[in-house]
Design an enzyme around this catalytic site. Structure first.
Site, PDB file in Angstrom:
ATOM      1  N   LYS A  37       0.822  -1.209   0.000  1.00 29.81           N
ATOM      2  CA  LYS A  37       0.000   0.000   0.000  1.00 29.81           C
ATOM      3  C   LYS A  37       0.854   1.256   0.000  1.00 29.81           C
ATOM      4  CE  LYS A  37      -4.389  -1.547   1.902  1.00 29.81           C
ATOM      5  NZ  LYS A  37      -5.453  -1.325   2.866  1.00 29.81           N
TER       6      LYS A  37
ATOM      7  N   LYS B  53      -4.774  -9.021  -7.344  1.00 25.57           N
ATOM      8  CA  LYS B  53      -6.014  -9.371  -6.662  1.00 25.57           C
ATOM      9  C   LYS B  53      -7.105  -8.332  -6.955  1.00 25.57           C
ATOM     10  CE  LYS B  53      -5.809  -7.370  -2.089  1.00 25.57           C
ATOM     11  NZ  LYS B  53      -5.867  -7.410  -0.671  1.00 25.57           N
TER      12      LYS B  53
ATOM     13  N   LYS C 197     -10.632  -3.021  -3.930  1.00 25.84           N
ATOM     14  CA  LYS C 197     -11.439  -1.797  -3.963  1.00 25.84           C
ATOM     15  C   LYS C 197     -10.669  -0.672  -4.633  1.00 25.84           C
ATOM     16  CE  LYS C 197     -13.913  -2.968   0.265  1.00 25.84           C
ATOM     17  NZ  LYS C 197     -13.705  -3.070   1.714  1.00 25.84           N
TER      18      LYS C 197
HETATM   19  P1  AMP Z   1     -11.153  -5.525   2.831  1.00 28.40           P
HETATM   20  O1  AMP Z   1     -11.927  -5.112   1.644  1.00 28.40           O
HETATM   21  O2  AMP Z   1      -9.687  -5.331   2.642  1.00 28.40           O
HETATM   22  O3  AMP Z   1     -11.677  -4.991   4.121  1.00 28.40           O
HETATM   23  O4  AMP Z   1     -11.328  -7.104   2.910  1.00 28.40           O
HETATM   24  C1  AMP Z   1     -12.416  -7.712   3.541  1.00 28.40           C
HETATM   25  C2  AMP Z   1     -12.366  -9.209   3.395  1.00 28.40           C
HETATM   26  O5  AMP Z   1     -12.440  -9.585   2.026  1.00 28.40           O
HETATM   27  C3  AMP Z   1     -11.076  -9.840   3.948  1.00 28.40           C
HETATM   28  O6  AMP Z   1     -11.401 -11.073   4.559  1.00 28.40           O
HETATM   29  C4  AMP Z   1     -10.265 -10.083   2.718  1.00 28.40           C
HETATM   30  O7  AMP Z   1      -9.346 -11.149   2.872  1.00 28.40           O
HETATM   31  C5  AMP Z   1     -11.346 -10.417   1.703  1.00 28.40           C
HETATM   32  N1  AMP Z   1     -10.902 -10.091   0.345  1.00 28.40           N
HETATM   33  C6  AMP Z   1     -10.592  -8.853  -0.141  1.00 28.40           C
HETATM   34  N2  AMP Z   1     -10.228  -8.924  -1.439  1.00 28.40           N
HETATM   35  C7  AMP Z   1     -10.290 -10.246  -1.772  1.00 28.40           C
HETATM   36  C8  AMP Z   1     -10.034 -10.982  -2.973  1.00 28.40           C
HETATM   37  N3  AMP Z   1      -9.647 -10.368  -4.095  1.00 28.40           N
HETATM   38  N4  AMP Z   1     -10.201 -12.322  -2.950  1.00 28.40           N
HETATM   39  C9  AMP Z   1     -10.619 -12.956  -1.830  1.00 28.40           C
HETATM   40  N5  AMP Z   1     -10.877 -12.333  -0.670  1.00 28.40           N
HETATM   41  C10 AMP Z   1     -10.718 -10.991  -0.632  1.00 28.40           C
END
Ligand code: AMP
Ligand code: TRP
Length: 344
Positions: free
Chosen positions: A114, A207, A210
């Site tokens: 990041k 990956k 957002k």
């Molecule tokens: P975040 O959006 O970073 O708060 O992620 C929330 C949840 O979504 C966490 O458990 C992440 O590991 C999961 N997550 C985010 N992006 C991915 C992705 N591309 N594939 C699988 N899981 C994801």
């Protein structure tokens, strides 16, 4: 010592929820309700490690809560709340800042990803973020944490923090009668299945996130059926037909990703999916995948919209969830203060 099995997980309210969040996290939260007490948090304190517009933050917080509810999380039997409402998270995070070592945090790849070359300009919070995540989990002495594969390193750090705390204060914990082999559990990550890491539709080596530069790389949970179909149709793949086994896709990241998404949505293994589609091209596979994705996401999006139309009701759910959460976390922090030697 045996700990009451308890699930904790969180999602940041920092932009549109996407298919990776859904398959890697939210969808997997649902069945755990049958076997465990579950706490699902909207981690707003994590979101502000990078700039968030206050009005958008409030809205995004409700949207994550709406996604939990729409996906089928029962806020009466379990707990849905937003992190900042329960002060125990920040208090324990500070204590963990003093338990974790600089060297441990210096190894966190997510910070490096990041921050890039810009580490000097990042907030201190972005660097210390894994200590807050450990506090989220351990304030409830949670034993199981369902997350996507990108969070694996943070969960290892959580275990390291718990182990160091247990070790550093072992005598004190024992003499206070708060545990024979430590006060905090060594939390187990729940990371498995084909949806561990959903990749960008534009680049199968990155990956889905957002912060993806191209909106075409991610499917938002709120996308219309047409939009989902268009994004899948335009997903970057290759001209070859699908092979018989998943192993043969190792050098074809775009194709591999789509097969993983299909497998996850259909509750099948990637090899089973290829059993159905081997020899077929993307002209056949993509429309089938679009249909499956729309069938799963559309009813959830409709329910999210319905819930978002009544923000007061979502706020009520979050507030009562926070109250239930506090009832679990407050006694833990009372123990921790005693263990540390703080006068209360
Ligand atoms: P975040 O959006 O970073 O708060 O992620 C929330 C949840 O979504 C966490 O458990 C992440 O590991 C999961 N997550 C985010 N992006 C991915 C992705 N591309 N594939 C699988 N899981 C994801
Ligand atoms: N760090 C996680 C992410 O970015 C979100 C998170 C914060 C979390 N606290 C947590 C996940 C506790 C599981 C448990 O995806």
């Amino acid at each position: 010592m045996t700990f009451t099995p308890r699930v904790f997980s969180g999602i940041q309210p920092s932009g549109d929820l996407h298919l990776g969040n859904y398959l890697g996290a939210i969808r997997r939260f649902v069945p755990l309700q049958k076997s465990h007490d579950c706490i699902y948090c909207v981690v707003d304190l994590h979101a502000v490690t990078v700039w968030q517009d206050p009005t958008e933050l409030a809205n995004a917080t409700r949207e994550v809560a709406a996604a939990y509810l729409a996906a089928g999380i029962d806020s009466n039997a379990h707990i849905i709340f937003n992190q900042s409402r329960v002060r125990e998270h920040t208090e324990l995070a500070w204590i963990f800042n003093c338990v974790a070592r600089m060297g441990w945090l210096n190894r966190m790849t997510q910070f490096k990803d990041k921050a890039g070359k810009n580490a000097e300009a990042m907030s201190v919070g972005l660097y210390a973020y894994p200590c807050l995540m450990a506090a989220d989990i351990l304030a409830y002495r949670a034993t199981h944490v369902p997350v996507g594969d990108d969070q694996k390193q943070h969960l290892e750090l959580t275990r390291d923090i718990a182990a160091k705390f247990n070790h550093d204060f072992a005598d004190r914990i024992k003499s206070l009668g708060l545990g024979e082999d430590g006060y905090f559990p060594l939390t187990e990550p729940l990371i498995s299945g084909p949806a561990m890491r959903i990749m960008s539709l534009r680049d199968g080596t990155k990956k889905m996130s957002k912060s993806d530069a191209s909106e075409m790389g991610q499917i938002s949970m709120m996308d219309s059926a047409d939009r989902i179909a268009t994004k899948i149709k335009k997903a970057r793949t290759d001209p070859d037909p699908l092979p018989e086994t998943f192993a043969e896709l190792s050098e074809r990241p775009g194709a591999r990703n789509l097969v993983q998404i299909y497998a996850s949505l259909a509750d099948k293994s990637p090899d089973e999916v290829l059993g159905e589609f081997a020899g077929k091209g993307f002209g056949v596979f993509k429309p089938a995948l679009a249909e499956l994705t729309v069938a799963e996401l559309s009813p959830i999006a409709t329910e999210m919209r319905r819930l978002m139309a009544d923000p007061a009701e979502i706020d009520r759910v979050l507030e009562s969830g926070a109250e239930k959460a506090r009832r679990i976390a407050a006694p833990v922090l009372a123990d921790v203060r005693q263990i540390m030697g703080f006068l209360t």
